[in-house]
Design a protein around this motif. Sequence first.
Motif, PDB file in Angstrom:
ATOM      1  N   SER A  73       1.065  -1.222   0.508  1.00  0.00           N
ATOM      2  CA  SER A  73      -0.143  -0.160   0.022  1.00  0.00           C
ATOM      3  C   SER A  73       1.071   1.423   0.362  1.00  0.00           C
ATOM      4  CB  SER A  73      -0.972  -0.066   1.222  1.00  0.00           C
ATOM      5  OG  SER A  73      -0.096  -0.076   2.346  1.00  0.00           O
ATOM      6  N   ASN A  74       0.390   2.461   0.193  1.00  0.00           N
ATOM      7  CA  ASN A  74       1.440   3.669  -0.084  1.00  0.00           C
ATOM      8  C   ASN A  74       1.667   4.329   1.176  1.00  0.00           C
ATOM      9  OD1 ASN A  74       0.783   4.660  -3.177  1.00  0.00           O
ATOM     10  ND2 ASN A  74      -1.127   4.639  -2.589  1.00  0.00           N
ATOM     11  N   ASN A  75       0.238   3.883   2.058  1.00  0.00           N
ATOM     12  CA  ASN A  75       0.739   4.463   3.323  1.00  0.00           C
ATOM     13  C   ASN A  75       1.213   3.265   4.219  1.00  0.00           C
ATOM     14  OD1 ASN A  75       0.124   7.090   2.618  1.00  0.00           O
ATOM     15  ND2 ASN A  75      -1.726   7.144   3.634  1.00  0.00           N
ATOM     16  N   SER A  76       1.490   3.579   5.256  1.00  0.00           N
ATOM     17  CA  SER A  76       2.337   2.871   6.418  1.00  0.00           C
ATOM     18  C   SER A  76       1.535   3.414   8.042  1.00  0.00           C
ATOM     19  CB  SER A  76       3.238   2.113   6.321  1.00  0.00           C
ATOM     20  OG  SER A  76       3.550   3.716   6.990  1.00  0.00           O
ATOM     21  N   ALA A  77       1.357   2.698   8.845  1.00  0.00           N
ATOM     22  CA  ALA A  77       0.944   3.104  10.297  1.00  0.00           C
ATOM     23  C   ALA A  77       2.345   3.307  11.237  1.00  0.00           C
ATOM     24  CB  ALA A  77      -0.182   2.578  11.074  1.00  0.00           C
ATOM     25  N   PHE A  78       3.391   4.790  11.602  1.00  0.00           N
ATOM     26  CA  PHE A  78       4.443   4.521  12.195  1.00  0.00           C
ATOM     27  C   PHE A  78       4.545   5.415  13.366  1.00  0.00           C
ATOM     28  CE2 PHE A  78       4.027   7.284   8.526  1.00  0.00           C
ATOM     29  CZ  PHE A  78       4.624   9.079   8.815  1.00  0.00           C
ATOM     30  N   ILE A  79       5.064   5.653  13.825  1.00  0.00           N
ATOM     31  CA  ILE A  79       5.838   6.688  14.934  1.00  0.00           C
ATOM     32  C   ILE A  79       6.852   8.101  14.422  1.00  0.00           C
ATOM     33  CG2 ILE A  79       6.908   6.778  17.263  1.00  0.00           C
ATOM     34  CD1 ILE A  79       4.433   5.437  17.638  1.00  0.00           C
ATOM     35  N   SER A  80       5.973   9.034  14.716  1.00  0.00           N
ATOM     36  CA  SER A  80       6.785  10.567  14.743  1.00  0.00           C
ATOM     37  C   SER A  80       6.304  11.160  15.603  1.00  0.00           C
ATOM     38  CB  SER A  80       6.445  10.588  13.614  1.00  0.00           C
ATOM     39  OG  SER A  80       6.464  11.992  13.124  1.00  0.00           O
ATOM     40  N   ASP A  81       7.919  12.006  15.920  1.00  0.00           N
ATOM     41  CA  ASP A  81       7.967  13.026  17.197  1.00  0.00           C
ATOM     42  C   ASP A  81       7.812  14.357  16.387  1.00  0.00           C
ATOM     43  OD1 ASP A  81      10.350  12.857  15.705  1.00  0.00           O
ATOM     44  OD2 ASP A  81      11.739  12.841  17.532  1.00  0.00           O
ATOM     45  N   ASP A  82       7.093  14.515  14.929  1.00  0.00           N
ATOM     46  CA  ASP A  82       7.243  15.836  14.845  1.00  0.00           C
ATOM     47  C   ASP A  82       5.765  15.380  13.549  1.00  0.00           C
ATOM     48  OD1 ASP A  82       7.854  14.009  12.350  1.00  0.00           O
ATOM     49  OD2 ASP A  82       9.679  15.358  11.767  1.00  0.00           O
ATOM     50  N   SER A  83       5.196  14.944  13.616  1.00  0.00           N
ATOM     51  CA  SER A  83       3.466  15.090  13.566  1.00  0.00           C
ATOM     52  C   SER A  83       2.985  14.421  12.024  1.00  0.00           C
ATOM     53  CB  SER A  83       2.560  16.562  13.803  1.00  0.00           C
ATOM     54  OG  SER A  83       2.992  16.537  14.147  1.00  0.00           O
ATOM     55  N   GLY A  84       4.552  13.298  11.929  1.00  0.00           N
ATOM     56  CA  GLY A  84       5.110  12.841  10.016  1.00  0.00           C
ATOM     57  C   GLY A  84       4.951  13.164   9.184  1.00  0.00           C
ATOM     58  N   THR A  85       6.133  14.185   9.808  1.00  0.00           N
ATOM     59  CA  THR A  85       7.220  14.616   8.848  1.00  0.00           C
ATOM     60  C   THR A  85       8.260  13.988   8.386  1.00  0.00           C
ATOM     61  OG1 THR A  85       6.446  16.795   9.167  1.00  0.00           O
ATOM     62  CG2 THR A  85       8.769  16.131   7.924  1.00  0.00           C
ATOM     63  N   SER A  86       9.021  13.245   9.309  1.00  0.00           N
ATOM     64  CA  SER A  86       9.755  11.970   9.827  1.00  0.00           C
ATOM     65  C   SER A  86       9.330  11.252  10.620  1.00  0.00           C
ATOM     66  CB  SER A  86      10.845  12.304  10.054  1.00  0.00           C
ATOM     67  OG  SER A  86      11.093  13.045  11.854  1.00  0.00           O
ATOM     68  N   TRP A  87      10.102   9.619  10.034  1.00  0.00           N
ATOM     69  CA  TRP A  87       9.663   8.170  10.271  1.00  0.00           C
ATOM     70  C   TRP A  87      11.012   8.177  11.659  1.00  0.00           C
ATOM     71  CZ3 TRP A  87      12.913   3.370   8.766  1.00  0.00           C
ATOM     72  CH2 TRP A  87      12.072   2.300   9.690  1.00  0.00           C
ATOM     73  N   ASP A  88      10.635   8.443  12.647  1.00  0.00           N
ATOM     74  CA  ASP A  88      11.286   9.134  13.810  1.00  0.00           C
ATOM     75  C   ASP A  88      10.332   9.008  15.840  1.00  0.00           C
ATOM     76  OD1 ASP A  88      13.832   8.916  15.153  1.00  0.00           O
ATOM     77  OD2 ASP A  88      14.582  10.832  14.172  1.00  0.00           O
ATOM     78  N   TYR A  89      11.680   8.631  16.112  1.00  0.00           N
ATOM     79  CA  TYR A  89      11.156   9.399  17.656  1.00  0.00           C
ATOM     80  C   TYR A  89      11.915   9.368  18.978  1.00  0.00           C
ATOM     81  CZ  TYR A  89      13.610   4.627  18.555  1.00  0.00           C
ATOM     82  OH  TYR A  89      14.513   3.703  19.639  1.00  0.00           O
ATOM     83  N   THR A  90      11.862  10.348  19.571  1.00  0.00           N
ATOM     84  CA  THR A  90      12.348  11.341  20.611  1.00  0.00           C
ATOM     85  C   THR A  90      13.030  10.214  21.643  1.00  0.00           C
ATOM     86  OG1 THR A  90      12.384  13.609  21.569  1.00  0.00           O
ATOM     87  CG2 THR A  90      10.175  12.980  21.648  1.00  0.00           C
ATOM     88  N   SER A  91      13.767  10.200  21.661  1.00  0.00           N
ATOM     89  CA  SER A  91      14.423   9.855  23.715  1.00  0.00           C
ATOM     90  C   SER A  91      13.922  10.269  24.339  1.00  0.00           C
ATOM     91  CB  SER A  91      15.503   9.788  23.329  1.00  0.00           C
ATOM     92  OG  SER A  91      16.999  11.078  23.208  1.00  0.00           O
ATOM     93  N   THR A  92      12.579   9.783  24.827  1.00  0.00           N
ATOM     94  CA  THR A  92      12.301  10.475  25.713  1.00  0.00           C
ATOM     95  C   THR A  92      11.189   9.343  26.382  1.00  0.00           C
ATOM     96  OG1 THR A  92      10.274  11.815  24.892  1.00  0.00           O
ATOM     97  CG2 THR A  92      11.940  13.234  25.782  1.00  0.00           C
ATOM     98  N   SER A  93      11.025   8.340  27.423  1.00  0.00           N
ATOM     99  CA  SER A  93      10.122   7.615  27.555  1.00  0.00           C
ATOM    100  C   SER A  93       9.116   7.690  27.457  1.00  0.00           C
ATOM    101  CB  SER A  93      10.958   7.019  28.973  1.00  0.00           C
ATOM    102  OG  SER A  93      11.386   7.110  29.537  1.00  0.00           O
ATOM    103  N   GLU A  94       8.356   7.298  26.318  1.00  0.00           N
ATOM    104  CA  GLU A  94       7.101   7.094  26.544  1.00  0.00           C
ATOM    105  C   GLU A  94       6.187   5.846  25.450  1.00  0.00           C
ATOM    106  OE1 GLU A  94       6.302   9.855  23.912  1.00  0.00           O
ATOM    107  OE2 GLU A  94       7.344  11.551  25.044  1.00  0.00           O
ATOM    108  N   VAL A  95       4.873   5.507  25.922  1.00  0.00           N
ATOM    109  CA  VAL A  95       4.131   4.352  25.350  1.00  0.00           C
ATOM    110  C   VAL A  95       3.081   4.473  25.150  1.00  0.00           C
ATOM    111  CG1 VAL A  95       3.007   2.242  25.618  1.00  0.00           C
ATOM    112  CG2 VAL A  95       4.696   3.345  27.731  1.00  0.00           C
ATOM    113  N   SER A  96       2.896   4.753  23.156  1.00  0.00           N
ATOM    114  CA  SER A  96       1.596   4.797  22.176  1.00  0.00           C
ATOM    115  C   SER A  96       0.919   3.967  21.669  1.00  0.00           C
ATOM    116  CB  SER A  96       2.003   6.203  21.669  1.00  0.00           C
ATOM    117  OG  SER A  96       2.395   6.634  21.938  1.00  0.00           O
ATOM    118  N   HIS A  97      -0.470   3.827  21.794  1.00  0.00           N
ATOM    119  CA  HIS A  97      -0.698   2.411  21.233  1.00  0.00           C
ATOM    120  C   HIS A  97      -1.907   2.993  19.781  1.00  0.00           C
ATOM    121  CE1 HIS A  97      -0.144   1.126  25.593  1.00  0.00           C
ATOM    122  NE2 HIS A  97      -0.905   1.983  25.839  1.00  0.00           N
TER     123      HIS A  97
END
Length: 191
Positions: free
Chosen positions: A38-62
């Motif tokens: 498919s064109n899209n995927s679900a992913f974690i982003s620390d900048d509203s989807g501009t990049s495929w990346d996460y910030t190094s603060t302790s977090e849990v998202s679902h």
Amino acid sequence: LFEESFESGLGSFTAVNDSNNEWIASTTANSLITGSTSNNSAFISDDSGTSWDYTSTSEVSHIYADITFPTTGEDFTLKFKWAGEGEDGSGASSWDYMRVSLAPTSETPAAGTEITSTYRLDYGSSAQNYGKYNEGHPDYPDPPDSDSPKTYFQETVPLTEFSEGTALAGQTKRLIFTWKNDGSISGATPI
């Protein structure tokens, strides 16, 4: 029975995001990873989807979706494609990872809190890594910190391996994808 391509955002899934690292659905991750249908995927982003990346603060998202199983049948299987650059730890020393759970619909995910281990779908190589999907996952094909293009890995989990077994027939369950990271390093993971 259930399929989500994320072509219309998170689609069937509901997001419960922590403060910085949020589940997003867009083309961003698929522009960096091969093997998607498919064109899209679900992913974690620390900048509203501009990049495929996460910030190094302790977090849990679902993200989660409720699935009603047909009244007949017993060979239910969950399949999903995933890729990740979660911290390259394995087993108990793995701190940045995705987990998958199948829970009663009364189990509502909360930002900052993991789902109880009772509902984790650990199977095969996932069980060897405590149900953690990251670069330390035994079957993940890309070597850690590789400069080669990332490729999605097809995960197949036979749900009849778990305590519900054939009792899934006629039941509604909550399928939950959880992202957890600690505060040491950052990386990325989509499904």
